[in-house]
Design a protein around this motif. Structure first.
Motif, short mmCIF file in Angstrom:
data_model
loop_
_atom_site.label_atom_id
_atom_site.label_comp_id
_atom_site.label_asym_id
_atom_site.label_seq_id
_atom_site.Cartn_x
_atom_site.Cartn_y
_atom_site.Cartn_z
N ASN A 500 -6.07 3.98 6.09
CA ASN A 500 -5.95 4.63 4.79
C ASN A 500 -6.46 6.06 4.98
O ASN A 500 -7.66 6.29 5.09
CB ASN A 500 -6.80 3.90 3.74
N ILE A 501 -5.51 7.01 5.09
CA ILE A 501 -5.92 8.38 5.40
C ILE A 501 -6.50 9.09 4.18
O ILE A 501 -7.07 10.16 4.29
CB ILE A 501 -4.76 9.19 5.99
N THR A 502 -6.34 8.49 3.00
CA THR A 502 -6.99 9.05 1.80
C THR A 502 -8.50 8.82 1.85
O THR A 502 -9.29 9.71 1.51
CB THR A 502 -6.41 8.40 0.53
N THR A 503 -8.92 7.62 2.32
CA THR A 503 -10.36 7.29 2.39
C THR A 503 -10.91 7.37 3.81
O THR A 503 -12.12 7.21 4.00
CB THR A 503 -10.59 5.86 1.86
N ASP A 504 -10.01 7.58 4.83
CA ASP A 504 -10.41 7.63 6.24
C ASP A 504 -11.05 6.32 6.70
O ASP A 504 -12.00 6.31 7.49
CB ASP A 504 -11.37 8.80 6.48
N GLN A 505 -10.48 5.19 6.23
CA GLN A 505 -10.97 3.87 6.64
C GLN A 505 -9.80 3.03 7.17
O GLN A 505 -8.63 3.31 6.88
CB GLN A 505 -11.66 3.17 5.47
N ASN A 540 -2.52 -6.69 -1.35
CA ASN A 540 -3.47 -6.03 -2.26
C ASN A 540 -4.05 -4.74 -1.68
O ASN A 540 -5.26 -4.47 -1.79
CB ASN A 540 -4.61 -6.99 -2.64
N LEU A 541 -3.22 -3.94 -1.08
CA LEU A 541 -3.68 -2.66 -0.57
C LEU A 541 -3.93 -1.71 -1.73
O LEU A 541 -3.11 -1.61 -2.66
CB LEU A 541 -2.66 -2.06 0.39
N PRO A 542 -5.04 -0.97 -1.74
CA PRO A 542 -5.33 -0.05 -2.85
C PRO A 542 -4.42 1.18 -2.79
O PRO A 542 -3.80 1.48 -1.77
CB PRO A 542 -6.79 0.33 -2.61
N VAL A 543 -4.37 1.89 -3.91
CA VAL A 543 -3.59 3.12 -3.98
C VAL A 543 -4.10 4.09 -2.92
O VAL A 543 -5.30 4.24 -2.70
CB VAL A 543 -3.71 3.75 -5.39
N GLY A 544 -3.14 4.76 -2.24
CA GLY A 544 -3.54 5.73 -1.24
C GLY A 544 -2.42 6.04 -0.29
O GLY A 544 -1.31 5.49 -0.38
N ASP A 545 -2.71 6.95 0.64
CA ASP A 545 -1.76 7.32 1.69
C ASP A 545 -2.18 6.62 2.98
O ASP A 545 -3.36 6.64 3.36
CB ASP A 545 -1.75 8.83 1.88
N TYR A 546 -1.20 6.04 3.70
CA TYR A 546 -1.48 5.21 4.86
C TYR A 546 -0.67 5.67 6.08
O TYR A 546 0.37 6.33 5.94
CB TYR A 546 -1.15 3.75 4.57
#
Length: 824
Positions: A500-505, A540-546
């Motif tokens: 998840n490149i939005t959260t860097d996790q 159930n992946l959260p909103v974000g860019d991956y």
């Protein structure tokens, strides 16, 4: 490509390279101009032991082979194939297997109705031409010739149609030469040889090849072979003349000019022997890798130098060319192939030349006939090696001859065929052979054998891609990550991670996200030759860019370049499209506000339409959409990552004419076709066309047209016009429209006391030439200034006879009654 059992494995991830690889076809070569397929240079004679891991054809005959990429294609008149686990499947006429593993391609299961006789790769190695007797292929109707793409899919844009069997194919640059028993290709009269466009199949009328009377009934051209540099085409045939000039047995066409021309190169076939019997039993021809010579072989009661022999001829010159040597095989020759070190011979013989052949000579001066052949016993008294021991050495239906001297080489695999080895095809990896029994060199190969040099050192890395979710797209609730991995031999490991490149996790195997990367559990299964399909379940992946990151590895450790495939899980983005009252698409969107993006781009059918549209919510009317199906999407770049949302419905259809256009066809009181169509707003000119005959007329500011000069027959009319820069064709119904005529022409058939079928018909004013045809197999005979014909030896069973003639330039096919008739 080895097909693998379902498995899950984990490996470490090397340094990531942010590039996405696209899968490509392997082993491709490029050509241009008139270049033909290069000859096979192997450096040594192929192994005498065939592979035992290829599919086993259980019945019929294997008549043709070809290699395209990692696949070997096998064609013939067979019905059943046995797999290595002894499973028997019904796969008539054509199949393919992996060249390295021997495994049948499960995704190539074509359904043909008749046999395959010729297989020819495209010059670039990215497809395959197929010839034979078939008239249906899956749901399509190619007539005796077809083209496949690199994946084995039928190319329906290639539309050549032959009236009878296609026996041989040669591809030269942008042209394809068809040889066979036809008199017609796609409506153009041709006698056994045709030149067609390699992409469309359209007939090239620059080829003039008028073959004289056949000495072998309805058979015309047996084999076509192109010089490796594409400068010439050699034709093995049963005609007496070509374009009015004597060219018995073989002819050479020069291909260096703007149109093919008949060379003066001539084989003095009848002058070489007092017995012309084997002229109508010629079976095969092959050309050397450097194009310096051809070899010809056939049957014929052991009467050298022509019959039951292999003859070598120089391809150079423009006059009479005598053979360099004649190798007496004592019995039937059916197939030939030439590498740089051997002339391979297959057939039904049991001997080959024992000694080198003097230039211009034959291998044996034995005056008797030595074609008695016990292929299992070289010591039998009637075997040629016993009757002519000074000149003959035992060979069991297969042999390799020295190209220079014609002497038999030590290569002696043998075949247990009943009739013959029908096909020998050289490829870079070895020799492919087809016959009608089950063993080569006493190994149970079935009807197809592969004498394989084997695989060299594997240095080619795999490739890997992601297709679920597609790179750069938006998906609200993904349930799986998936894609394809490909290797020249076998993919053994696939490693996948998700960031998840939005959260860097990174996604963990338990569904949580942590700062450290984790290898996810990957499942991969066979997806066809050359590739495996891999998948990773997610939920159930959260909103974000991956980004999906990963690589593939083969069994010797070669590793693909790492991939980084982006996708976005949006926060309620929606795009829809609908038609307004003027049938113009209106694109509407909401929710495009992630990461502070202020504007969006609208795209249509994969191309840019307009940018600078407001993010969040907005709409746009496409006033330039032409009639047809269109796909729209909204693109924006949250966090710098390109993301696309497809608008629904997908596609949306813009009707022709801004509301729909129709055309009807009918007959007036004089039985002339009358076409009437709907007025199209903004269109003033309409072209009236017939599907087969092309343009008829162009009319302006009217919606009706009468075809005053239509001869009797069936017609498929259409109206063509241009709207918003797009050419549109509207068919006129009914299709076809029948124009009555023929001055009451009628045709009848009856079985006569001798078992033949008498065909009689009434006269047609202005017509003096008629063809009698069989609806299933094509041309039977031509009658000039007559009204009857007798088919003296019809094929037994129910048959449909058709009388063909041309009235006022239109071809008429009249079915003879009763239909069908029982020919016994």
């Amino acid at each position: 490509m080895k097909f693998l059992n379902e498995r899950s494995r984990q490996w470490g991830l090397p340094v990531l390279v942010l590039s996405l690889l696209l899968l490509g076809a392997a082993y491709l070569a490029t050509t241009n101009g008139r270049t033909a397929t290069a000859g096979v240079v192997q450096g040594s004679v192929v192994p005498a032991i065939p592979r035992s891991d290829t599919p086993v054809v259980l019945d019929g005959k294997v008549l043709a082979h070809a290699r395209v990429g990692d696949r070997v294609f096998v064609g013939g008149d067979f019905q059943q194939v046995m797999l290595p686990d002894a499973t028997v499947i019904t796969q008539p006429y054509l199949f393919a297997y992996d060249i390295d593993t021997g495994e049948l391609d499960p995704n190539f299961r074509p359904v043909l109705n008749k046999l395959v006789r010729a297989l020819e790769p495209t010059p670039a190695g990215d497809g395959l031409y197929v010839g034979g007797l078939f008239s249906t292929w899956d749901a399509d109707f190619p007539l005796r010739v077809a083209k496949l793409d690199a994946q084995g899919n039928l190319d329906t844009t290639f539309a050549a149609r032959a009236s009878a069997r296609v026996q041989s194919i040669a591809a030269v640059g942008d042209s394809v030469y068809l040889g066979g028993d036809f008199f017609d290709v796609s409506g153009t009269p041709l006698t056994g040889l045709a030149k067609v466009d390699s992409t469309t199949g359209a007939v090239d009328t620059s080829l003039v090849f008028n073959l004289g009377p056949s000495i072998n009934g309805s058979q015309l051209v047996r084999r076509v072979k192109a010089a490796p540099d594409g400068s010439a085409l050699f034709v093995l045939h049963y005609g007496e003349t070509v374009n009015g000039e004597i060219r018995r047995a073989a002819a050479k066409l020069n291909l260096t000019g703007p149109a093919p021309t008949l060379s003066g190169w001539t084989v003095p076939w009848l002058e070489q022997t007092n017995d012309s019997l084997c002229w109508n039993r010629l079976r095969d021809m092959a050309i050397s890798p450097d194009g310096a010579f051809i070899v010809i072989g056939g049957q014929g009661a052991d009467n050298p130098p022509n019959c039951d022999s292999v003859l070598r001829y120089s391809t150079a010159g423009d006059g009479v060319v005598n053979f360099d040597w004649s190798a007496r095989m004592y019995s039937s020759v059916f197939s030939l192939a030439v590498s740089d070190v051997a002339v391979y011979v297959g057939g039904h013989f049991c001997a080959a030349p024992k000694n080198p052949i003097a230039p211009g000579g034959i291998s044996s001066d034995f005056t008797g006939t030595a074609n008695g052949c016990d292929v299992n016993d070289p010591l039998a008294s009637f075997n040629p090696s016993q009757r002519d021991p000074d000149n003959a050495v035992f060979r069991k239906q297969m042999a390799a001859l020295d190209p220079t001297t014609g002497q038999a080489l030590e290569w002696d695999p043998g075949s247990n065929n009943f009739l013959a080895v029908f096909d020998l095809t050289l490829i870079d990896r070895g020799l492919l052979a087809g016959h009608d029994r089950d063993r080569f060199n006493d190994i149970g190969t079935g009807r197809s054998g592969f004498f394989d040099f084997g695989i060299g050192d594997d240095t080619q890395p795999p490739t890997i891609n992601v297709n679920d979710p597609s790179p750069g797209t938006i998906i609200s609730d993904p349930t799986v990550l998936g894609g394809l991995a490909q290797d020249n031999i076998a993919v053994t490991e696939v490693v996948i991670r998700l960031k998840n490149i939005t959260t860097d996790q990174w996604l963990q195997t338990d569904g949580s996200f942590l700062p450290t990367s984790a290898d996810l559990s990957v499942t991969f299964v066979p997806a066809g030759l050359g590739e495996v399909a891999w998948s990773v379940p997610v939920a159930n992946l959260p909103v974000g860019d991956y980004e999906v990151r990963g690589f593939a590895r083969d069994e010797v450790g070669n590793t693909s370049i790492a991939l980084a495939s982006p996708f976005t899980i949006p926060g309620g983005t929606v795009c829809s499209v609908a038609l307004d009252v003027d049938d113009q698409p209106v694109i509407s969107w909401t929710g495009f506000l992630e990461n502070g993006v202020n504007d969006v781009v609208i795209r249509r059918d994969g191309s840019f339409l307009i940018d600078g549209q407001p993010a969040g919510a907005g709409s746009y009317t496409d006033t330039t959409a032409t009639p047809g199906d269109h796909t729209y999407l909204v693109r924006w770049r949250p966090n710098g990552v390109r993301t696309d949302v497809t608008c629904t419905p997908d596609p949306i259809t813009v009707p022709e004419g801004g509301g729909g256009v129709s055309c009807t066809a009918g007959l007036d009181a004089a039985s002339k076709p009358v076409l009437t169509w709907t007025l199209v707003a903004g269109v003033g000119n309409y072209a009236v066309r017939e599907a087969a005959d092309g343009w008829i007329a162009t009319v302006s500011n009217t919606t009706t047209y009468t075809v005053a000069d239509a001869a009797p027959g069936d017609y498929n009319y259409l109206i063509r016009y241009t709207q918003n820069g797009t050419q549109i064709e509207v068919p006129c119904t009914p299709t076809p429209l029948t124009v009555p005529g023929g001055a009451g022409a009628a045709c009848t058939v009856a079985v006569n006391p001798a078992g033949g079928v008498d065909v009689n018909w009434t006269a047609v004013a202005g017509v003096d030439t008629f063809q009698v045809r069989d609806a299933a197999t094509g041309w039977i005979g031509t009658v000039t200034d007559g009204l009857s014909y007798t088919d003296a030896a019809p094929e037994p069973g129910l048959r449909t006879y058709v009388l063909r003639y041309r009235e006022a330039g239109t071809r008429i096919d009249l079915v003879c009654l009763p239909d069908p008739i029982d020919a016994g």
